[in-house]
Write a protein that holds these residues in place. Sequence first.
Motif, PDB file in Angstrom:
ATOM      1  N   GLU B 166       0.823  -1.219   0.000  1.00 31.01           N
ATOM      2  CA  GLU B 166       0.000   0.000   0.000  1.00 31.01           C
ATOM      3  C   GLU B 166       0.853   1.263   0.000  1.00 31.01           C
ATOM      4  O   GLU B 166       0.462   2.290   0.540  1.00 31.01           O
ATOM      5  N   MET B 167       2.017   1.216  -0.637  1.00 30.64           N
ATOM      6  CA  MET B 167       2.846   2.420  -0.754  1.00 30.64           C
ATOM      7  C   MET B 167       2.536   3.140  -2.062  1.00 30.64           C
ATOM      8  O   MET B 167       2.322   2.517  -3.095  1.00 30.64           O
ATOM      9  N   VAL B 305      -0.762   3.368 -10.360  1.00 31.56           N
ATOM     10  CA  VAL B 305      -0.089   3.029  -9.102  1.00 31.56           C
ATOM     11  C   VAL B 305      -1.127   2.758  -8.015  1.00 31.56           C
ATOM     12  O   VAL B 305      -2.320   3.014  -8.208  1.00 31.56           O
ATOM     13  N   TYR B 306      -0.655   2.283  -6.873  1.00 29.61           N
ATOM     14  CA  TYR B 306      -1.531   2.173  -5.710  1.00 29.61           C
ATOM     15  C   TYR B 306      -2.031   3.563  -5.328  1.00 29.61           C
ATOM     16  O   TYR B 306      -1.239   4.481  -5.311  1.00 29.61           O
ATOM     17  N   PRO B 307      -3.309   3.793  -5.043  1.00 32.99           N
ATOM     18  CA  PRO B 307      -4.405   2.840  -4.906  1.00 32.99           C
ATOM     19  C   PRO B 307      -5.338   2.816  -6.128  1.00 32.99           C
ATOM     20  O   PRO B 307      -6.540   2.602  -5.970  1.00 32.99           O
ATOM     21  N   TRP B 407       4.799  -2.420  -9.956  1.00 28.64           N
ATOM     22  CA  TRP B 407       3.407  -2.195  -9.564  1.00 28.64           C
ATOM     23  C   TRP B 407       2.626  -3.416 -10.009  1.00 28.64           C
ATOM     24  O   TRP B 407       2.570  -3.738 -11.194  1.00 28.64           O
ATOM     25  N   LYS B 408       2.042  -4.090  -9.046  1.00 27.39           N
ATOM     26  CA  LYS B 408       1.349  -5.339  -9.322  1.00 27.39           C
ATOM     27  C   LYS B 408      -0.105  -5.035  -9.647  1.00 27.39           C
ATOM     28  O   LYS B 408      -0.809  -4.391  -8.854  1.00 27.39           O
ATOM     29  N   ALA B 416      -1.044  -2.437  -6.730  1.00 27.54           N
ATOM     30  CA  ALA B 416      -0.335  -2.376  -5.455  1.00 27.54           C
ATOM     31  C   ALA B 416       1.161  -2.288  -5.717  1.00 27.54           C
ATOM     32  O   ALA B 416       1.655  -2.745  -6.749  1.00 27.54           O
ATOM     33  N   PHE B 417       1.875  -1.683  -4.762  1.00 28.98           N
ATOM     34  CA  PHE B 417       3.325  -1.550  -4.913  1.00 28.98           C
ATOM     35  C   PHE B 417       3.983  -2.919  -4.817  1.00 28.98           C
ATOM     36  O   PHE B 417       3.646  -3.736  -3.961  1.00 28.98           O
ATOM     37  N   HIS B 418       4.931  -3.156  -5.707  1.00 31.16           N
ATOM     38  CA  HIS B 418       5.709  -4.389  -5.676  1.00 31.16           C
ATOM     39  C   HIS B 418       7.175  -3.985  -5.582  1.00 31.16           C
ATOM     40  O   HIS B 418       7.783  -3.590  -6.568  1.00 31.16           O
TER      41      HIS B 418
END
Lengths: 197, 421
Positions: B166-167, B305-307, B407-408, B416-418
């Motif tokens: 969640e970054m 990107v997240y979110p 980014w997944k 979500a951040f990967h």
Amino acid sequence: MRMRPALIAAAVMALCACGDASGAGGADASPSRLGLGREVAPHEVAKFDRDVGPDGAELPPGQGTVAEGATIYAAKCASCHGAKGEGMTGGFPAVIGRPANAEGFPFGGSSEPLDRTIGNYWPYATTVFDYVRRAMPQLTPGTLSDAEVYSLTAYLLAANQVIPMDATLDAASLRAVKMPYQDRFVPDNRKGGREVK
Amino acid sequence: MTSRRDMLTKTAGALSGAMIVGVPPLRDAQNPRDRRAAQAPAAPPAEQPMLDDPTSAPGAPTSAVGVRSPQVAPVRTPTGLIQGSSLTPHQSLSGTITPADLHFERHHAGVPAIDAAKHELIIHGLVERTLAFTLADLQRFPRVTHTYFIECSGNGGGAFRRPRPEMTPQQIAGLTSNSEWTGVPLRTLLNEVGASREATWVLAEGSDAAELTRSIPMSKIMDDALIAWGQNGEPLRPAQGYPMRLLLPGWEGNACVKWLRRLELGTRPWMTREETSKYTDPLKDGTARQFSFEVDAKSIITSPVYPDKITRGWRPISGIAWSGRGRITRVEVSTDGGATWRNANLLTTPTPKAHVRFERMWEWTGGETILMSRATDETGYVQPTRTALIEARGIGTSYHSNPIYGWKVASDGGVAFHGET
């Protein structure tokens, strides 16, 4: 013993000649030196020039003991750095600490956050004097006398097991302190290019 | 009640009559557009309502200082601490210039309030003439204007050591910003004071409550160091060093001393707290890099990107790339977790030591994947994976962190951040 200054005028003149480059507009060529700025007398500089380098050449007169430092620390520092120098959450760093798991400079390989303290990290003792004098206590910087700064430096170095608990510090003895991990600091070897460093 | 027709006629009457020739007859009050207009007051109130049809009534008058649309509210991340940082919201930005009020902040003892009329920069030490320069003095020297990023060497340290899904780009890379800076080359001032050839290091000191000091090698000072007083066309913001700051293009932000009041020329570094206790990079071999000024090449995707939650179809993968060693020459994007890489378009001509925006169009057809970007600079350096960085430096090195960021995309479109690249 001021060294005779030599000028770097040639290189600089080439770089300052941009006034010529505008062509049709006819900007006047400015001289390499514009004669701007105010000449400052040495006593005026002295007010600001209070930095202390690693050879301690600029250390002021005065002295202080570990015991005096402990008293001043309790009164003026412990509220933010903790009674034992252990630090506090919210950005108040530990200033004392030699836990076994942080000895031997394990910081780069450690996935758990280890406090880097004066004892287990700082390469120069003079930095303690310089920093405390210029920046601490955080809300009233510049209020400590040189004797108080010597005392606090002595206390922080002793509590970090760098000098004995009965030590007195003055310019000469502070200059002589060698920090435990000074030889671990190396120049940056990153240079770009293909290699990841 | 004033109809739109009335207002238009009144307005037009004040203008040249020729201008209304050919204006088609307006629709009647049955039209929703006209009905909305009929309710609008003749003069816009202070709080301007958002009309369904913005052409149906005049807008706000001119104003002294512009504000963002109420629909746009990018914010930094203040912590309330004077020794803290506040991060640039990269996910809200486009292009390359960071609006000055969103430039990241990192201070060690708060933002001082400085009277520019009283502030002086003293240059002393190994010089022929000890001189003090006011802002007005600096503004009389020939100026230069360049676009450069500033990056705190702590940027990305948290995402490197403890990546979390969640970054946001702000949390991962919000300690870099990019501005157009105006000022005077420092070598011009050193010529003015008559710098000695013996000088090899310069101590830079700020006029904040930390009296922050850094030792800078003379070679950088004579290369491209600036005393900057302008940012994006206006004076520096206080949080960026008003009235003057040191700017060392491509070098870590801490060395670009803000509120600059003193430069001392000497023959060795001063070993200040900010170049010993802090801003040194411990390595897994039990050493620590010192004076590690240069920023390695780096990039990050800032959309999607997240979110974000994306839908199927085409969209740009967009982000920024930069290097402290010169120009970015290439940014590649992977849409399959790093298995294959394709060149992204660079939307601006890359200039040395500045952010460049990249973009690659991508069609999401559903299904999980990982998006990544990787930058190459003119030295041939390629942004490494996190695994390669850990291998070279160790997991404990949190300064100068520049791993490939992923980014997944989940099968429901959630991003979500990967960080584990």
